[in-house]
Design a protein around this motif. Structure first.
Motif, PDB file in Angstrom:
ATOM      1  N   SER A  30       8.732   6.193  10.133  1.00 49.06           N
ATOM      2  CA  SER A  30       9.837   5.541   9.432  1.00 49.06           C
ATOM      3  C   SER A  30      10.573   6.509   8.523  1.00 49.06           C
ATOM      4  O   SER A  30      10.040   7.552   8.151  1.00 49.06           O
ATOM      5  CB  SER A  30       9.302   4.411   8.566  1.00 49.06           C
ATOM      6  N   ARG A  34      11.419   6.475  -0.749  1.00 46.89           N
ATOM      7  CA  ARG A  34      10.423   6.720  -1.807  1.00 46.89           C
ATOM      8  C   ARG A  34       9.987   8.183  -1.812  1.00 46.89           C
ATOM      9  O   ARG A  34      10.142   8.887  -0.814  1.00 46.89           O
ATOM     10  CB  ARG A  34       9.236   5.752  -1.693  1.00 46.89           C
ATOM     11  N   ARG A  37       3.921  10.972  -1.438  1.00 48.41           N
ATOM     12  CA  ARG A  37       2.676  11.033  -2.220  1.00 48.41           C
ATOM     13  C   ARG A  37       2.042  12.389  -1.939  1.00 48.41           C
ATOM     14  O   ARG A  37       2.411  13.069  -0.984  1.00 48.41           O
ATOM     15  CB  ARG A  37       1.697   9.948  -1.770  1.00 48.41           C
ATOM     16  N   TYR A  46       6.380  10.203   6.991  1.00 45.97           N
ATOM     17  CA  TYR A  46       7.703   9.573   6.891  1.00 45.97           C
ATOM     18  C   TYR A  46       8.764  10.656   7.035  1.00 45.97           C
ATOM     19  O   TYR A  46       8.492  11.834   6.859  1.00 45.97           O
ATOM     20  CB  TYR A  46       7.917   8.965   5.489  1.00 45.97           C
ATOM     21  N   GLU A  65      15.366  -1.825  12.360  1.00 39.59           N
ATOM     22  CA  GLU A  65      15.344  -2.724  11.207  1.00 39.59           C
ATOM     23  C   GLU A  65      15.178  -1.858   9.984  1.00 39.59           C
ATOM     24  O   GLU A  65      14.716  -0.732  10.068  1.00 39.59           O
ATOM     25  CB  GLU A  65      14.182  -3.724  11.310  1.00 39.59           C
ATOM     26  N   TYR A  74      12.972   1.231   3.363  1.00 40.98           N
ATOM     27  CA  TYR A  74      12.181   1.726   4.492  1.00 40.98           C
ATOM     28  C   TYR A  74      12.876   1.266   5.770  1.00 40.98           C
ATOM     29  O   TYR A  74      13.338   0.126   5.832  1.00 40.98           O
ATOM     30  CB  TYR A  74      10.773   1.116   4.475  1.00 40.98           C
ATOM     31  N   GLU A  96       6.530  -3.514   6.822  1.00 43.39           N
ATOM     32  CA  GLU A  96       6.253  -4.722   6.027  1.00 43.39           C
ATOM     33  C   GLU A  96       6.892  -5.942   6.697  1.00 43.39           C
ATOM     34  O   GLU A  96       7.556  -5.845   7.714  1.00 43.39           O
ATOM     35  CB  GLU A  96       6.642  -4.507   4.552  1.00 43.39           C
TER      36      GLU A  96
HETATM   37  P1  5GP Z   1       4.060   2.805   1.440  1.00 44.06           P
HETATM   38  O1  5GP Z   1       5.052   3.129   0.353  1.00 44.06           O
HETATM   39  O2  5GP Z   1       2.752   2.297   0.878  1.00 44.06           O
HETATM   40  O3  5GP Z   1       3.895   3.927   2.419  1.00 44.06           O
HETATM   41  O4  5GP Z   1       4.688   1.591   2.274  1.00 44.06           O
HETATM   42  C1  5GP Z   1       5.086   0.420   1.645  1.00 44.06           C
HETATM   43  C2  5GP Z   1       5.344  -0.654   2.676  1.00 44.06           C
HETATM   44  O5  5GP Z   1       6.470  -0.322   3.494  1.00 44.06           O
HETATM   45  C3  5GP Z   1       4.192  -0.856   3.638  1.00 44.06           C
HETATM   46  O6  5GP Z   1       3.944  -2.252   3.754  1.00 44.06           O
HETATM   47  C4  5GP Z   1       4.694  -0.256   4.924  1.00 44.06           C
HETATM   48  O7  5GP Z   1       4.110  -0.887   6.042  1.00 44.06           O
HETATM   49  C5  5GP Z   1       6.163  -0.585   4.829  1.00 44.06           C
HETATM   50  N1  5GP Z   1       7.005   0.228   5.725  1.00 44.06           N
HETATM   51  C6  5GP Z   1       6.815   1.501   6.122  1.00 44.06           C
HETATM   52  N2  5GP Z   1       7.779   1.885   6.963  1.00 44.06           N
HETATM   53  C7  5GP Z   1       8.612   0.813   7.137  1.00 44.06           C
HETATM   54  C8  5GP Z   1       9.795   0.574   7.925  1.00 44.06           C
HETATM   55  O8  5GP Z   1      10.293   1.413   8.660  1.00 44.06           O
HETATM   56  N3  5GP Z   1      10.363  -0.652   7.821  1.00 44.06           N
HETATM   57  C9  5GP Z   1       9.866  -1.627   7.029  1.00 44.06           C
HETATM   58  N4  5GP Z   1      10.488  -2.803   7.035  1.00 44.06           N
HETATM   59  N5  5GP Z   1       8.741  -1.439   6.287  1.00 44.06           N
HETATM   60  C10 5GP Z   1       8.125  -0.230   6.328  1.00 44.06           C
END
Ligand code: 5GP
Length: 201
Positions: A30, A34, A37, A46, A65, A74, A96
């Motif tokens: 994706s 953000r 980390r 990412y 999406e 995201y 998510e």
């Molecule tokens: P984190 O910041 O912990 O890596 O991700 C936060 C949330 O964003 C997680 O629930 C993850 O699954 C979601 N997420 C990651 N990539 C995408 C994306 O491409 N699209 C959407 N809608 N959610 C995402």
């Protein structure tokens, strides 16, 4: 297929185990606004984007999406997913809930799987012991989990990820996907068969 779950549910580890063991999966990468980390690399976990870059991708219709989550955006880039599907891979989107529901709407054949720890207390423990998030972020993610729990019943499967049982959980996920494939294949065989019968009658 789409794998969602509360932040801290252990999806990342599950995906890693699944990809290490089985060769037919491909995990979509994706784009996000953000900050990385510790240990995260651009183009691996990412594609890290500035808000301007992300906006440009939206304008160019580059996402299957996208969604806002806590304080960041995201999105799933179309490009990569299309290429992997063409190569015959089982593509997994780890995204998510808002995004998951959008994908299901666009592509109803998508399998929606939700990963959760067995209890809310265990979720808080995992978020805290990660040690990479501030107290505010943990609180925001717990609040987000509460909100998301309202929509868990939109998912096809709920997968409980017990502490120290990740491997078992990964095998269960693999079996779920395999059996969904078989269902589809059986349905297709049946449909073709009955069409032929109806033609021949
Ligand atoms: P984190 O910041 O912990 O890596 O991700 C936060 C949330 O964003 C997680 O629930 C993850 O699954 C979601 N997420 C990651 N990539 C995408 C994306 O491409 N699209 C959407 N809608 N959610 C995402």
């Amino acid at each position: 297929m789409v794998v969602s779950g509360f932040s801290g549910a252990g999806k990342g580890t599950l995906m890693k185990l699944l990809l290490e063991k089985y060769g037919n999966y491909s995990l979509s990468i994706s784009a996000t606004t953000r900050n990385p980390r510790q240990g995260e690399r651009d183009g691996i976990e990412y594609f890290f984007k500035t808000p301007e870059e992300f906006r440009k991708m939206i304008q160019e219709d580059a996402f299957i999406e996208y969604a806002r989550y806590v304080d960041n955006y995201y999105g799933t880039p179309k490009d990569y997913v299309d290429r992997q599907l063409e190569a015959g891979k089982d593509v997994i989107l780890e995204i998510e809930m808002q995004g998951a529901l959008k994908v299901k709407e666009k592509m109803p054949e998508t399998l929606l799987i939700f990963v959760t720890p067995p209890t809310a207390e265990e979720l808080r423990r995992r978020l805290t012991s990660r040690g990479t998030e501030s107290e505010e972020i943990v609180a925001a993610r717990m609040a987000q989990a509460k909100e998301e729990s309202r929509f868990m019943d939109c998912y096809d499967y709920i997968l409980i990820n017990e502490r120290d049982r990740e491997k078992e959980c990964m095998e269960k996920l693999h079996r779920l996907i395999e059996s969904a494939h078989q269902e589809t294949a059986r349905n297709l065989d049946f449909i073709n068969d009955i069409k032929k019968q109806l033609n021949d009658i």
